[in-house]
Design a protein around this motif. Structure first.
Motif, PDB file in Angstrom:
ATOM      1  N   GLY A  46       0.807  -1.212   0.000  1.00  0.00           N
ATOM      2  CA  GLY A  46       0.000   0.000   0.000  1.00  0.00           C
ATOM      3  C   GLY A  46       0.840   1.261   0.000  1.00  0.00           C
ATOM      4  O   GLY A  46       0.298   2.373  -0.012  1.00  0.00           O
ATOM      5  N   GLY A  47       2.171   1.098   0.025  1.00  0.00           N
ATOM      6  CA  GLY A  47       3.056   2.258  -0.054  1.00  0.00           C
ATOM      7  C   GLY A  47       3.023   3.146   1.168  1.00  0.00           C
ATOM      8  O   GLY A  47       3.566   4.251   1.154  1.00  0.00           O
ATOM      9  N   GLN A  48       2.354   2.675   2.249  1.00  0.00           N
ATOM     10  CA  GLN A  48       2.187   3.484   3.457  1.00  0.00           C
ATOM     11  C   GLN A  48       1.569   4.843   3.119  1.00  0.00           C
ATOM     12  O   GLN A  48       1.959   5.890   3.637  1.00  0.00           O
ATOM     13  N   ARG A  49       0.577   4.766   2.247  1.00  0.00           N
ATOM     14  CA  ARG A  49      -0.206   5.932   1.829  1.00  0.00           C
ATOM     15  C   ARG A  49      -1.690   5.599   1.970  1.00  0.00           C
ATOM     16  O   ARG A  49      -2.063   4.455   2.174  1.00  0.00           O
ATOM     17  N   GLN A  50      -2.556   6.591   1.848  1.00  0.00           N
ATOM     18  CA  GLN A  50      -4.010   6.405   1.855  1.00  0.00           C
ATOM     19  C   GLN A  50      -4.484   5.609   3.073  1.00  0.00           C
ATOM     20  O   GLN A  50      -5.306   4.707   2.968  1.00  0.00           O
ATOM     21  N   GLY A  51      -3.967   5.953   4.222  1.00  0.00           N
ATOM     22  CA  GLY A  51      -4.332   5.256   5.451  1.00  0.00           C
ATOM     23  C   GLY A  51      -3.390   4.143   5.829  1.00  0.00           C
ATOM     24  O   GLY A  51      -3.459   3.623   6.942  1.00  0.00           O
ATOM     25  N   GLY A  52      -2.512   3.753   4.922  1.00  0.00           N
ATOM     26  CA  GLY A  52      -1.525   2.732   5.233  1.00  0.00           C
ATOM     27  C   GLY A  52      -0.340   3.337   5.961  1.00  0.00           C
ATOM     28  O   GLY A  52       0.102   4.442   5.641  1.00  0.00           O
ATOM     29  N   THR A  53       0.163   2.608   6.963  1.00  0.00           N
ATOM     30  CA  THR A  53       1.333   3.048   7.726  1.00  0.00           C
ATOM     31  C   THR A  53       2.265   1.852   7.908  1.00  0.00           C
ATOM     32  O   THR A  53       2.061   0.790   7.322  1.00  0.00           O
ATOM     33  N   MET A  54       3.265   2.012   8.751  1.00  0.00           N
ATOM     34  CA  MET A  54       4.148   0.889   9.051  1.00  0.00           C
ATOM     35  C   MET A  54       3.367  -0.278   9.638  1.00  0.00           C
ATOM     36  O   MET A  54       3.675  -1.454   9.391  1.00  0.00           O
ATOM     37  N   THR A  55       2.319   0.014  10.408  1.00  0.00           N
ATOM     38  CA  THR A  55       1.583  -1.043  11.095  1.00  0.00           C
ATOM     39  C   THR A  55       0.129  -1.186  10.657  1.00  0.00           C
ATOM     40  O   THR A  55      -0.543  -2.132  11.075  1.00  0.00           O
TER      41      THR A  55
ATOM     42  N   ALA B  96      -2.812  -1.265   7.412  1.00  0.00           N
ATOM     43  CA  ALA B  96      -2.921  -1.548   5.978  1.00  0.00           C
ATOM     44  C   ALA B  96      -3.675  -0.449   5.239  1.00  0.00           C
ATOM     45  O   ALA B  96      -4.667   0.087   5.735  1.00  0.00           O
ATOM     46  N   ASN B  97      -3.187  -0.126   4.064  1.00  0.00           N
ATOM     47  CA  ASN B  97      -3.905   0.735   3.129  1.00  0.00           C
ATOM     48  C   ASN B  97      -5.067  -0.089   2.571  1.00  0.00           C
ATOM     49  O   ASN B  97      -4.847  -1.074   1.867  1.00  0.00           O
ATOM     50  N   PRO B  98      -6.319   0.255   2.876  1.00  0.00           N
ATOM     51  CA  PRO B  98      -7.442  -0.591   2.460  1.00  0.00           C
ATOM     52  C   PRO B  98      -7.570  -0.733   0.950  1.00  0.00           C
ATOM     53  O   PRO B  98      -7.996  -1.777   0.450  1.00  0.00           O
ATOM     54  N   HIS B  99      -7.198   0.314   0.215  1.00  0.00           N
ATOM     55  CA  HIS B  99      -7.264   0.238  -1.252  1.00  0.00           C
ATOM     56  C   HIS B  99      -6.298  -0.823  -1.773  1.00  0.00           C
ATOM     57  O   HIS B  99      -6.620  -1.575  -2.705  1.00  0.00           O
ATOM     58  N   ALA B 100      -5.115  -0.903  -1.156  1.00  0.00           N
ATOM     59  CA  ALA B 100      -4.120  -1.889  -1.577  1.00  0.00           C
ATOM     60  C   ALA B 100      -4.556  -3.305  -1.217  1.00  0.00           C
ATOM     61  O   ALA B 100      -4.349  -4.250  -1.993  1.00  0.00           O
ATOM     62  N   VAL B 101      -5.146  -3.476  -0.036  1.00  0.00           N
ATOM     63  CA  VAL B 101      -5.629  -4.794   0.366  1.00  0.00           C
ATOM     64  C   VAL B 101      -6.666  -5.297  -0.628  1.00  0.00           C
ATOM     65  O   VAL B 101      -6.613  -6.440  -1.107  1.00  0.00           O
ATOM     66  N   GLN B 102      -7.619  -4.435  -0.954  1.00  0.00           N
ATOM     67  CA  GLN B 102      -8.664  -4.834  -1.893  1.00  0.00           C
ATOM     68  C   GLN B 102      -8.093  -5.117  -3.276  1.00  0.00           C
ATOM     69  O   GLN B 102      -8.503  -6.070  -3.954  1.00  0.00           O
ATOM     70  N   ASP B 103      -7.123  -4.298  -3.691  1.00  0.00           N
ATOM     71  CA  ASP B 103      -6.479  -4.514  -4.988  1.00  0.00           C
ATOM     72  C   ASP B 103      -5.764  -5.858  -5.023  1.00  0.00           C
ATOM     73  O   ASP B 103      -5.819  -6.586  -6.022  1.00  0.00           O
ATOM     74  N   CYS B 104      -5.092  -6.208  -3.920  1.00  0.00           N
ATOM     75  CA  CYS B 104      -4.361  -7.473  -3.845  1.00  0.00           C
ATOM     76  C   CYS B 104      -5.312  -8.654  -3.973  1.00  0.00           C
ATOM     77  O   CYS B 104      -5.061  -9.604  -4.726  1.00  0.00           O
ATOM     78  N   ILE B 105      -6.421  -8.593  -3.258  1.00  0.00           N
ATOM     79  CA  ILE B 105      -7.399  -9.691  -3.304  1.00  0.00           C
ATOM     80  C   ILE B 105      -7.993  -9.815  -4.701  1.00  0.00           C
ATOM     81  O   ILE B 105      -8.102 -10.921  -5.259  1.00  0.00           O
ATOM     82  N   LYS B 106      -8.365  -8.687  -5.287  1.00  0.00           N
ATOM     83  CA  LYS B 106      -8.971  -8.706  -6.625  1.00  0.00           C
ATOM     84  C   LYS B 106      -8.003  -9.277  -7.659  1.00  0.00           C
ATOM     85  O   LYS B 106      -8.387 -10.078  -8.518  1.00  0.00           O
ATOM     86  N   ARG B 107      -6.744  -8.872  -7.573  1.00  0.00           N
ATOM     87  CA  ARG B 107      -5.763  -9.341  -8.556  1.00  0.00           C
ATOM     88  C   ARG B 107      -5.445 -10.831  -8.350  1.00  0.00           C
ATOM     89  O   ARG B 107      -5.148 -11.538  -9.307  1.00  0.00           O
TER      90      ARG B 107
END
Length: 427
Positions: free
Chosen positions: A273-282, A284-295
């Motif tokens: 998630g690049g530690q952006r859009q709500g993502g941090t070191m600890t 998860a960026n929700p957009h990235a999580v959803q993208d990972c599952i979809k892909r």
């Protein structure tokens, strides 16, 4: 380039509630917890005084490993890796190469921080280095501390000559290792790969998490209740150690030697998630999580409606409701249409870098044996979760159920995500 089908032909596991695949399956079905109270954690004033560790005292290591390894290796993370890896290799109908190197077989076996575990077991102080007496450290200090130590010692037993790689990606390490092995084999670059991960356990690893205040600290008097993913009273994760291993093989190689097949890896995806859009070191960026599952679903070539079971990350923290929301959004399934979902963390705690592989073994067993293991301690499901999915999707007792397709995911520190799709093998 021709894409090769990749099947699972062997399993090995060392978990807090069982050592060995048969024992692990029994423990999963029975909902057996491996979480215990640790007096030593109380002695050093940790808030969390519970954890899970494989019971090495219950076995004779020399019955499972070469005498040199059983008697001399002290790093528990490495011991766990050797035990699970050798079991998976033999479960696949293979024997260690005692003389020649096997250039058609390789390994991707990750780890967390093996150096902490080595300090625990060998307990050597820093002063020999500062006083110019570094020889007191011993000849195995580097090999037992390096992140590739688990793979290196395991391969010393197996003798594999293709790619041997150790990844380290926090909590996705195990699932990422299996995905990397799948991708390598699908390209036809080897016949088989042992894939998995390992993590040690004990006060030095766990104290660092305790300092972050992410561990469960309100169940010291009731250890088995401490890990309660998806519960409205989740209070932090319970730390543990362990290792899982899967023998992956091209279908052509499997057919040539007539080995059994537990299931097939259809595909997966890994991202950050690049530690952006709500993502941090600890977090998860929700957009990235959803993208990972979809892909992952797209790579597997399936429709989300085909998924029978989700084996989630679900750490027993405030992140559990967010994870459920991400699954709902990514799969487009909610309410009673949502798949069944579980995680063995309620029984074994969170094995960090070892989590993905130990949980993948649970996923494969459920796929192969047609059952869904229970989630412990979730009689009261978190209300934010109940607003998204039907409570009956979260089993609290073992269920016999035909399972054809499973999606397994892990999400880790550094805003890392990995998802894999497994299916029953069909000709």
């Amino acid at each position: 380039m021709e894409k090769h089908r990749v099947v699972i032909t062997g399993l090995g596991v060392v978990a807090a509630n069982a050592i060995g695949v048969d024992n692990y399956e029994k423990a999963l079905r029975e909902g057996k917890s491996g979480i215990k109270y640790w007096e030593e954690l109380n002695n050093i004033n940790l808030k969390c005084q519970i954890g899970g560790a494989p019971d090495l005292d219950s076995i004779n290591l020399s019955d499972y490993l070469p005498r040199l390894h059983a008697e001399k290796i002290t790093n528990k993370g490495i011991i766990y890796a050797m035990l699970s890896g050798v079991e998976a290799w033999k479960d696949a109908g293979l024997e260690p190469n005692t003389e020649e190197t096997d250039y058609d077989s390789g390994m991707i076996f990750g780890a967390g921080d093996l150096s902490f575990d080595s300090f625990i077991n060998r307990d050597f102080p820093a002063y020999p280095i500062d006083n110019g007496d570094s020889r007191r450290l011993g000849s195995r200090t580097i090999s037992e501390c390096m992140n590739s130590g688990g793979a290196a010692y395991l391969n010393n037993i197996l003798g594999l000559g293709n790619r041997v790689l150790s990844n380290s990606s926090a909590c996705i390490t195990g699932s990422e290792a299996v995905l990397m092995g799948y991708e390598y084999l699908s390209q036809g670059r080897a016949d088989r790969m042992i894939c998995g991960s390992t993590e040690g356990d004990g006060r030095y690893i766990w104290a660092a998490f305790d300092a972050m205040r992410v561990l469960c600290s309100n169940s010291n008097d009731n250890p088995e209740f401490g890990s309660r993913p998806m519960s409205d009273s989740s209070a932090g994760f319970v730390p543990s150690g362990g290792s899982g291993a899967l023998d992956l093989e091209t279908l052509e190689s499997d057919k040539a030697r007539g080995a059994k097949i537990y299931g097939e890896v259809l595909g997966g995806h890994v991202n950050s998630g690049g530690q952006r859009q709500g993502g941090t070191m600890t977090a998860a960026n929700p957009h990235a999580v959803q993208d990972c599952i979809k892909r992952a679903v797209k790579a597997a070539g399936i429709d989300p409606k085909e998924i029978d079971l989700i084996n989630g990350h679900l750490t027993s923290t405030k992140g559990d409701p967010a994870e459920i929301r991400n699954w709902v959004a990514a799969l487009g399934r909610s309410g009673e249409d949502f798949p069944m979902i579980n995680t063995p963390k309620s029984m074994i705690g969170h094995a960090v870098a070892g989590a993905g592989s130990v949980e993948l073994v649970a996923s494969v067993l459920q796929l192969h044996k047609n059952f869904v293991h229970p989630n412990l301690n979730v009689e009261n499901i978190h209300p934010e979760i109940l607003s998204e999915i039907f409570g009956g999707c979260i089993p609290t007792s073992c269920q016999d159920k035909e399972i054809s397709t499973i999606i397994k995911a892990n999400f880790g520190f550094g805003d890392l995500n990995c998802a894999l799709v497994l299916r029953k093998y069909k000709e």
